[in-house]
Motif scaffolding. Structure first.
Motif, PDB file in Angstrom:
ATOM      1  N   SER A  73      41.037  35.476  35.529  1.00 42.98           N
ATOM      2  CA  SER A  73      40.802  34.801  37.234  1.00 42.98           C
ATOM      3  C   SER A  73      41.836  35.388  38.088  1.00 42.98           C
ATOM      4  CB  SER A  73      40.879  33.359  37.323  1.00 42.98           C
ATOM      5  OG  SER A  73      40.823  32.806  38.592  1.00 42.98           O
ATOM      6  N   LYS A  74      42.891  35.493  37.772  1.00 40.37           N
ATOM      7  CA  LYS A  74      44.129  36.120  38.393  1.00 40.37           C
ATOM      8  C   LYS A  74      44.002  37.830  38.559  1.00 40.37           C
ATOM      9  CE  LYS A  74      46.930  32.056  37.273  1.00 40.37           C
ATOM     10  NZ  LYS A  74      48.169  31.758  36.522  1.00 40.37           N
ATOM     11  N   ALA A  75      43.280  38.251  37.663  1.00 39.00           N
ATOM     12  CA  ALA A  75      43.368  39.778  37.512  1.00 39.00           C
ATOM     13  C   ALA A  75      42.279  40.488  38.041  1.00 39.00           C
ATOM     14  CB  ALA A  75      43.606  40.181  36.208  1.00 39.00           C
ATOM     15  N   VAL A  76      41.349  39.887  38.771  1.00 37.75           N
ATOM     16  CA  VAL A  76      40.156  40.334  39.262  1.00 37.75           C
ATOM     17  C   VAL A  76      40.428  41.340  40.795  1.00 37.75           C
ATOM     18  CG1 VAL A  76      37.732  40.098  40.234  1.00 37.75           C
ATOM     19  CG2 VAL A  76      38.668  38.784  38.537  1.00 37.75           C
ATOM     20  N   HIS A  77      40.522  42.548  40.614  1.00 35.68           N
ATOM     21  CA  HIS A  77      40.641  43.160  41.710  1.00 35.68           C
ATOM     22  C   HIS A  77      40.279  44.836  41.396  1.00 35.68           C
ATOM     23  CE1 HIS A  77      44.064  45.257  39.348  1.00 35.68           C
ATOM     24  NE2 HIS A  77      44.445  43.842  39.031  1.00 35.68           N
ATOM     25  N   THR A 107      33.227  43.495  51.660  1.00 38.68           N
ATOM     26  CA  THR A 107      32.301  43.087  50.475  1.00 38.68           C
ATOM     27  C   THR A 107      32.982  43.087  49.040  1.00 38.68           C
ATOM     28  OG1 THR A 107      30.435  43.997  51.884  1.00 38.68           O
ATOM     29  CG2 THR A 107      30.081  43.273  49.598  1.00 38.68           C
ATOM     30  N   GLN A 108      33.665  44.148  48.769  1.00 35.83           N
ATOM     31  CA  GLN A 108      34.403  44.232  47.584  1.00 35.83           C
ATOM     32  C   GLN A 108      35.075  43.054  47.389  1.00 35.83           C
ATOM     33  OE1 GLN A 108      37.519  47.406  47.281  1.00 35.83           O
ATOM     34  NE2 GLN A 108      36.515  48.125  45.536  1.00 35.83           N
ATOM     35  N   ARG A 109      36.089  42.745  48.590  1.00 42.33           N
ATOM     36  CA  ARG A 109      37.058  41.669  48.367  1.00 42.33           C
ATOM     37  C   ARG A 109      36.131  40.416  48.197  1.00 42.33           C
ATOM     38  NH1 ARG A 109      40.149  44.605  52.181  1.00 42.33           N
ATOM     39  NH2 ARG A 109      38.751  43.834  53.919  1.00 42.33           N
ATOM     40  N   GLU A 110      34.925  40.125  48.875  1.00 42.23           N
ATOM     41  CA  GLU A 110      34.319  38.934  48.716  1.00 42.23           C
ATOM     42  C   GLU A 110      33.926  38.719  47.316  1.00 42.23           C
ATOM     43  OE1 GLU A 110      32.961  38.618  53.577  1.00 42.23           O
ATOM     44  OE2 GLU A 110      31.659  39.430  51.911  1.00 42.23           O
ATOM     45  N   ILE A 111      33.430  39.602  46.839  1.00 45.44           N
ATOM     46  CA  ILE A 111      32.722  39.681  45.562  1.00 45.44           C
ATOM     47  C   ILE A 111      34.131  39.580  44.392  1.00 45.44           C
ATOM     48  CG2 ILE A 111      31.899  41.334  43.488  1.00 45.44           C
ATOM     49  CD1 ILE A 111      30.462  42.747  45.729  1.00 45.44           C
ATOM     50  N   GLU A 112      34.954  39.897  44.679  1.00 49.51           N
ATOM     51  CA  GLU A 112      36.299  39.595  43.658  1.00 49.51           C
ATOM     52  C   GLU A 112      36.618  38.261  43.810  1.00 49.51           C
ATOM     53  OE1 GLU A 112      38.809  42.722  44.810  1.00 49.51           O
ATOM     54  OE2 GLU A 112      37.869  44.227  43.555  1.00 49.51           O
ATOM     55  N   GLN A 113      36.583  37.614  45.144  1.00 45.05           N
ATOM     56  CA  GLN A 113      36.824  36.408  45.116  1.00 45.05           C
ATOM     57  C   GLN A 113      35.798  35.311  44.458  1.00 45.05           C
ATOM     58  OE1 GLN A 113      37.162  35.881  49.405  1.00 45.05           O
ATOM     59  NE2 GLN A 113      38.962  37.012  49.779  1.00 45.05           N
ATOM     60  N   CYS A 114      34.635  35.902  44.598  1.00 48.92           N
ATOM     61  CA  CYS A 114      33.511  34.999  43.753  1.00 48.92           C
ATOM     62  C   CYS A 114      33.839  35.241  42.261  1.00 48.92           C
ATOM     63  CB  CYS A 114      32.256  35.419  43.931  1.00 48.92           C
ATOM     64  SG  CYS A 114      31.593  35.145  45.758  1.00 48.92           S
ATOM     65  N   PHE A 115      34.259  36.214  41.621  1.00 51.85           N
ATOM     66  CA  PHE A 115      34.496  36.390  40.201  1.00 51.85           C
ATOM     67  C   PHE A 115      35.723  35.506  39.972  1.00 51.85           C
ATOM     68  CE2 PHE A 115      32.173  40.318  38.506  1.00 51.85           C
ATOM     69  CZ  PHE A 115      31.228  40.017  39.234  1.00 51.85           C
ATOM     70  N   GLN A 116      36.774  35.652  40.947  1.00 52.76           N
ATOM     71  CA  GLN A 116      38.283  34.685  40.548  1.00 52.76           C
ATOM     72  C   GLN A 116      37.625  33.303  40.255  1.00 52.76           C
ATOM     73  OE1 GLN A 116      40.547  35.815  43.632  1.00 52.76           O
ATOM     74  NE2 GLN A 116      40.866  37.901  43.085  1.00 52.76           N
ATOM     75  N   LYS A 117      36.881  32.937  41.312  1.00 53.73           N
ATOM     76  CA  LYS A 117      36.312  31.442  41.153  1.00 53.73           C
ATOM     77  C   LYS A 117      35.652  31.222  39.948  1.00 53.73           C
ATOM     78  CE  LYS A 117      35.618  27.428  43.107  1.00 53.73           C
ATOM     79  NZ  LYS A 117      36.947  26.276  43.230  1.00 53.73           N
ATOM     80  N   TRP A 128      35.668  32.462  37.030  1.00 49.25           N
ATOM     81  CA  TRP A 128      36.489  32.567  35.951  1.00 49.25           C
ATOM     82  C   TRP A 128      37.177  31.214  35.833  1.00 49.25           C
ATOM     83  CZ3 TRP A 128      35.532  34.844  31.630  1.00 49.25           C
ATOM     84  CH2 TRP A 128      35.172  36.191  31.393  1.00 49.25           C
ATOM     85  N   TYR A 129      37.816  30.825  36.967  1.00 54.63           N
ATOM     86  CA  TYR A 129      38.804  29.805  37.412  1.00 54.63           C
ATOM     87  C   TYR A 129      38.113  28.641  36.854  1.00 54.63           C
ATOM     88  CZ  TYR A 129      40.933  26.035  39.514  1.00 54.63           C
ATOM     89  OH  TYR A 129      41.892  24.610  39.881  1.00 54.63           O
ATOM     90  N   GLU A 130      36.627  28.388  37.300  1.00 58.56           N
ATOM     91  CA  GLU A 130      35.901  27.368  36.996  1.00 58.56           C
ATOM     92  C   GLU A 130      35.503  27.073  35.393  1.00 58.56           C
ATOM     93  OE1 GLU A 130      35.498  24.607  38.588  1.00 58.56           O
ATOM     94  OE2 GLU A 130      36.164  25.400  40.443  1.00 58.56           O
ATOM     95  N   TYR A 131      35.098  28.542  34.930  1.00 60.15           N
ATOM     96  CA  TYR A 131      34.624  28.408  33.183  1.00 60.15           C
ATOM     97  C   TYR A 131      36.336  27.884  32.684  1.00 60.15           C
ATOM     98  CZ  TYR A 131      30.632  31.147  33.898  1.00 60.15           C
ATOM     99  OH  TYR A 131      29.312  31.625  34.293  1.00 60.15           O
ATOM    100  N   ALA A 132      37.322  28.248  33.039  1.00 62.38           N
ATOM    101  CA  ALA A 132      38.504  27.827  32.292  1.00 62.38           C
ATOM    102  C   ALA A 132      38.840  26.579  32.664  1.00 62.38           C
ATOM    103  CB  ALA A 132      39.812  28.659  33.100  1.00 62.38           C
ATOM    104  N   ARG A 133      38.269  25.885  33.981  1.00 61.93           N
ATOM    105  CA  ARG A 133      38.726  24.512  34.295  1.00 61.93           C
ATOM    106  C   ARG A 133      37.885  23.675  33.224  1.00 61.93           C
ATOM    107  NH1 ARG A 133      38.181  20.875  38.977  1.00 61.93           N
ATOM    108  NH2 ARG A 133      35.944  22.014  39.590  1.00 61.93           N
ATOM    109  N   ILE A 145      40.902  30.080  24.733  1.00 69.59           N
ATOM    110  CA  ILE A 145      40.179  30.875  25.414  1.00 69.59           C
ATOM    111  C   ILE A 145      40.155  30.490  26.871  1.00 69.59           C
ATOM    112  CG2 ILE A 145      37.765  31.466  25.952  1.00 69.59           C
ATOM    113  CD1 ILE A 145      37.186  31.140  22.931  1.00 69.59           C
ATOM    114  N   ALA A 146      40.312  29.321  27.255  1.00 75.63           N
ATOM    115  CA  ALA A 146      40.447  28.610  28.781  1.00 75.63           C
ATOM    116  C   ALA A 146      41.738  29.468  29.277  1.00 75.63           C
ATOM    117  CB  ALA A 146      40.537  27.371  28.833  1.00 75.63           C
ATOM    118  N   GLU A 147      42.641  29.560  28.696  1.00 75.16           N
ATOM    119  CA  GLU A 147      43.983  29.875  28.902  1.00 75.16           C
ATOM    120  C   GLU A 147      43.686  31.556  29.275  1.00 75.16           C
ATOM    121  OE1 GLU A 147      47.030  29.204  26.284  1.00 75.16           O
ATOM    122  OE2 GLU A 147      47.050  27.327  26.368  1.00 75.16           O
ATOM    123  N   PHE A 148      43.005  32.353  28.489  1.00 75.95           N
ATOM    124  CA  PHE A 148      42.822  33.502  28.570  1.00 75.95           C
ATOM    125  C   PHE A 148      41.932  33.832  30.129  1.00 75.95           C
ATOM    126  CE2 PHE A 148      40.324  37.580  27.578  1.00 75.95           C
ATOM    127  CZ  PHE A 148      41.257  38.571  27.749  1.00 75.95           C
TER     128      PHE A 148
END
Length: 320
Positions: A255-259, A153-163, A165-170, A247-250
């Motif tokens: 997105s790569k650091a959610v763990h 569940t922890q990994r699944e939540i982190e994958q959601c968070f990564q996505k 942040w990625y979409e916000y940046a996009r 800010i998008a770059e940040f």
């Protein structure tokens, strides 16, 4: 076969059979009642099982005492039984032992059936109670670990968070709006599941606290609130301004650091440097630029809260 039946079903069957076997070997009257008590005391967690067992012991002592007095001094009649229950139930509820009402009623009915109260009969009832409770507690010493499920569940939540942040940046980079936001909903459901499992695990540890996962999911719950607050803010920003790109770059880095590890201090330092760089940029020339700049700083403020929540979180002691 174990997985097919289910561990709680198996424990209930074995516990009931064990209690009945012991009571029968001791030649106790109404020995089947020991099995019924065992079934009622087996719970989903050790803490709940202890609480349930204690309530049944308290309720049975009160019930047998009341029944002995009322039956012996008033008589063994249905109207007396009615009065006994009317008196017994409120008392048990007052002493916060309502889980023991059913079990105690069974033992009181034994006295009603026998139409007498002796030390031998009372001793028989107490033994039935203790055997049933003891068998249940013995069965509940085994509780399967759900740590693997919580880590998934922890990994699944982190994958959601990564996505997210990625979409916000996009969006900030190119105003791309083809994202459905599904990960925000999925993350919320996963956090609820994680908290439920974490609480169950905590209740299975009587003499020690193992609350890492509970605090982890609560931390993600608070961060998710921030991500949800950021969504309408980001959707109104102008992606063409240079500050949005920075800010998008940040966000892409976040997105790569959610763990589970704690890198918040590093990113808080980067965030501070980013805020200083934005402050040193040329002042806005129009009202629209001023509003965009204000919203960007609001966005940075939300990101800072997000990172501060993670900074306060204690890492997993098993992974240090």
């Amino acid at each position: 076969m174990f997985n097919l039946i289910g561990y709680r079903t198996l424990k209930t069957a074995v516990g009931a059979a064990l209690a009945i076997f012991i009571a029968e070997q001791l030649q106790l009257d109404f020995y089947v009642s020991a099995g019924i008590t065992a079934i009622l005391c087996i719970s989903v967690t050790r803490k709940d099982s202890l609480k349930s067992s204690w309530q049944r012991i308290v309720a049975c002592v009160i019930g047998l005492a009341l029944a002995s007095v009322m039956f012996e001094f008033i008589g063994y009649h249905a109207i007396v039984l009615c009065a006994l229950l009317l008196l017994f139930i409120p008392i048990v509820v007052y002493f916060n032992a309502k889980k023991g009402i059913v079990t105690s009623t069974v033992f009181m009915l034994h006295l009603y059936t026998l139409e007498q109260v002796t030390l031998g009969i009372l001793f028989n009832e107490i033994l039935l109670l203790l055997i049933g409770v003891g068998a249940a507690l013995l069965m509940n010493t085994y509780m399967p670990s759900n740590e693997k499920q919580m880590r998934n569940t922890q990994r699944e939540i982190e994958q959601c968070f990564q996505k997210v942040w990625y979409e916000y940046a996009r969006f900030l980079r190119g105003n791309i709006t083809d994202w459905s936001g599904e990960e925000l909903i999925t993350a919320s459901k996963k956090i609820d599941d994680g908290l439920a499992n974490a609480l169950k695990t905590s209740d299975n540890h009587i003499f020690r606290h193992d609350d890492y996962f509970y605090h982890y999911f609560k931390m993600r719950e608070k961060q998710l609130e921030i991500l949800n607050r950021m969504l309408p803010l980001i959707s109104t920003l102008d992606h063409t301004v240079v500050q949005s790109q920075k800010i998008a770059e940040f966000m892409a880095e976040l997105s790569k650091a959610v763990h589970p590890g704690n890198t918040a201090i590093f990113y808080l330092k980067q965030l501070h440097e980013l805020k200083e760089a934005l402050r040193e940029m040329e002042l806005p020339h129009s009202r629209k630029e001023f509003e965009v700049r204000s919203e960007l700083f609001h966005l940075l403020y939300e990101i800072e809260i997000y990172l501060t929540i993670k900074k306060k979180f204690k890492p997993d002691p098993k992974r240090n």
